[in-house]
Design an enzyme around this catalytic site. Structure first.
Site, PDB file in Angstrom:
ATOM      1  N   ARG A   1     -20.478  28.618  44.545  1.00 36.03           N
ATOM      2  CA  ARG A   1     -20.553  27.190  44.296  1.00 36.03           C
ATOM      3  C   ARG A   1     -21.061  26.952  42.878  1.00 36.03           C
ATOM      4  O   ARG A   1     -21.992  27.613  42.412  1.00 36.03           O
ATOM      5  CB  ARG A   1     -21.484  26.499  45.305  1.00 36.03           C
ATOM      6  CG  ARG A   1     -20.918  26.406  46.706  1.00 36.03           C
ATOM      7  CD  ARG A   1     -19.741  25.437  46.777  1.00 36.03           C
ATOM      8  NE  ARG A   1     -19.178  25.314  48.109  1.00 36.03           N
ATOM      9  CZ  ARG A   1     -18.199  26.056  48.599  1.00 36.03           C
ATOM     10  NH1 ARG A   1     -17.661  27.009  47.840  1.00 36.03           N
ATOM     11  NH2 ARG A   1     -17.730  25.862  49.822  1.00 36.03           N
TER      12      ARG A   1
ATOM     13  N   GLU B   1     -16.974  20.171  39.024  1.00 34.55           N
ATOM     14  CA  GLU B   1     -15.542  20.396  39.173  1.00 34.55           C
ATOM     15  C   GLU B   1     -14.820  19.281  39.919  1.00 34.55           C
ATOM     16  O   GLU B   1     -13.599  19.132  39.797  1.00 34.55           O
ATOM     17  CB  GLU B   1     -15.279  21.718  39.882  1.00 34.55           C
ATOM     18  CG  GLU B   1     -15.705  21.760  41.335  1.00 34.55           C
ATOM     19  CD  GLU B   1     -15.497  23.133  41.956  1.00 34.55           C
ATOM     20  OE1 GLU B   1     -14.823  23.197  42.992  1.00 34.55           O
ATOM     21  OE2 GLU B   1     -15.990  24.136  41.407  1.00 34.55           O
TER      22      GLU B   1
ATOM     23  N   HIS C   1     -11.378  27.431  41.224  1.00 37.84           N
ATOM     24  CA  HIS C   1     -11.806  27.508  42.628  1.00 37.84           C
ATOM     25  C   HIS C   1     -10.687  28.071  43.514  1.00 37.84           C
ATOM     26  O   HIS C   1     -10.335  27.492  44.541  1.00 37.84           O
ATOM     27  CB  HIS C   1     -12.233  26.127  43.125  1.00 37.84           C
ATOM     28  CG  HIS C   1     -13.232  26.188  44.244  1.00 37.84           C
ATOM     29  ND1 HIS C   1     -14.288  25.312  44.362  1.00 37.84           N
ATOM     30  CD2 HIS C   1     -13.342  27.034  45.300  1.00 37.84           C
ATOM     31  CE1 HIS C   1     -14.997  25.601  45.449  1.00 37.84           C
ATOM     32  NE2 HIS C   1     -14.436  26.643  46.023  1.00 37.84           N
TER      33      HIS C   1
END
Length: 332
Positions: free
Chosen positions: A233, A262, A294
Site C-alpha cells: 500500500r 494514487e 498497482h
C-alpha cells in the site's frame, strides 16, 4: 437482481460476467466509485467496488439513500471504506480476504530485479540501438541480506524466493511465521532490519499503526545503496521523504507498485493531461526508480480468485450467510 460493478478493467469484464452468469445479472462500469459517480448506483441493492474506490461517509450516504444494501469490495485491502459509517447506515460490507500470494510476491521480485539490473534503462537504450553497458551494472543477490517487512502469506512467498536466491533473511512482523523461520529467517526489530538489509520489501497492510512506516527517519537509517520495494500500500511510505533521499543520491533502486496518492491516477489514462501531483512527477524522473500502476495482483490466477470470492460473497449475502470475508455484517 442486477449488480453494479465499478472500476472494472477491460480484462476483468468478461471474467466478471462469466462468474456471475446463472446467479445474478451484472453491469460493469469502467469508472471508479466516488462522490461524483455514486448516484449511478441508485436502485442497485448490491454494488461491487475496486481498491481505488472512495467510500467515505459522503459516498456511503449516497449509496444508502439510493437503496444500496451491500458493498462487495474486489480486494483484500479495505482502508478506503469508512466501516463505522457503513455499519451505522446498515450497509453490509465484504472483501476478498485471500487470493494468490504468488502474484504479488513474484511481482515484488520483478521490481527488485528490474531496478537492480537496470532493465528499464537497458530496454529504452536498445530501442534506440544504443548497446553500451555504461550505468547498467547491478549486483549479485546471493549472500546479501533481504529484509521482509510483513511475513504473512505474501511475505512468506517473497521469502521463499529470496531463500532460492541464497540470501540472508531478516524479518519483522507482529508475530513470527514458522514457515519463514524454517527457511532460516531471523526476526529482528525493524530498526535493525532497515539498517542491515540490502533489499527491503514491504508486505504489511495499511493501518493507522503502519501509516508512513517508512518515514524520513527509517529512510535515513537504510544503506545508501539499498533497494526498496513496495507492492503493498502506498501509504506505508512517506513519498516526499523518499524523494528527498533520492535527490541526495541515495538508494541503488526503488520499485513502487503503489503510491499514497494514487486514487484518481492509477488505473486511468492520464497521458494527455497535466498531472498536478508534483511529488509523483518528480519521483518518476529518477533513473533508479521504477513506478508501476498497482498491477502486482493482476494475474489470471489472482484476478480469477478475486472474482470468484466476490461472487461467493454476494451469494452469501443474498442467502443470509456470513463468512470470514464480511467486514460489516448484514443487519437481521
Amino acid at each position: 437482481m442486477e449488480i453494479l460493478a465499478f472500476g472494472v478493467q477491460a480484462d476483468e469484464k468478461p471474467l466478471i460476467e462469466k462468474a456471475f452468469a446463472g446467479h445474478h445479472d451484472v453491469r460493469c462500469l469502467s469508472v471508479f466509485l466516488s462522490q461524483d459517480t455514486a448516484p449511478i448506483a441508485a436502485g442497485y441493492e448490491v454494488v461491487s467496488t475496486s481498491v481505488n474506490a472512495s467510500l467515505d461517509h459522503r459516498v456511503l450516504q449516497t449509496l444508502a439513500a439510493g437503496g444500496t444494501q451491500m458493498i462487495a469490495q474486489r480486494s483484500t485491502g479495505f482502508n478506503n471504506i469508512d466501516l463505522e459509517v457503513a455499519e451505522r447506515l446498515g450497509l453490509t460490507v465484504a472483501r476478498v480476504s485471500y487470493y494468490s500470494p504468488y502474484s504479488v510476491a513474484e511481482f515484488a521480485w520483478t521490481l527488485a530485479m528490474a531496478v537492480n539490473r537496470r532493465i528499464v534503462r537497458a530496454s529504452n537504450r536498445t530501442r534506440d540501438f544504443d548497446f553500451r553497458l555504461d550505468g547498467l551494472m547491478g549486483r549479485d543477490l546471493r549472500g546479501r541480506t533481504v529484509g521482509v517487512v510483513g511475513t504473512g502469506k505474501i511475505g512468506e512467498a517473497f521469502t521463499r524466493i529470496a531463500h532460492g536466491f541464497g540470501m540472508n533473511l531478516l524479518g519483522w512482523d507482529v508475530a513470527e511465521n514458522p514457515a519463514c523461520v524454517a527457511l532460516g529467517m531471523t526476526y529482528v526489530e525493524k530498526e535493525r532490519l532497515f539498517a542491515e538489509a540490502d533489499l527491503i520489501s514491504l508486505h504489511v497492510p495499511l493501518l493507522p499503526s503502519t501509516q508512513h512506516l517508512i518515514d524520513a527517519a527509517a529512510l535515513r537509517s537504510m544503506k545508501d545503496d539499498a533497494i526498496l520495494v513496495n507492492s503493498s500500500r502506498g501509504g506505508l511510505v512517506d513519498t516526499e521523504a523518499l524523494v528527498a533521499e533520492l535527490r541526495a543520491g541515495r538508494f541503488a533502486g526503488v520499485g513502487l507498485d503503489v503510491y499514497e496518492a494514487e486514487a484518481g491516477l492509477f488505473f486511468l489514462d492520464k497521458s494527455l493531461e497535466v498531472v498536478e501531483d508534483d511529488t509523483l512527477a518528480r519521483l518518476v524522473t529518477f533513473p533508479n526508480v521504477v513506478v508501476t500502476s498497482h498491477q502486482a495482483y493482476y494475474t489470471e490466477d489472482a484476478v480469477g480468485q478475486i472474482i470468484d470470492i466476490t461472487v461467493r460473497n454476494v451469494l452469501d449475502y443474498t442467502a443470509g450467510r456470513r463468512s470470514e470475508n464480511v467486514l460489516v455484517p448484514r443487519v437481521p
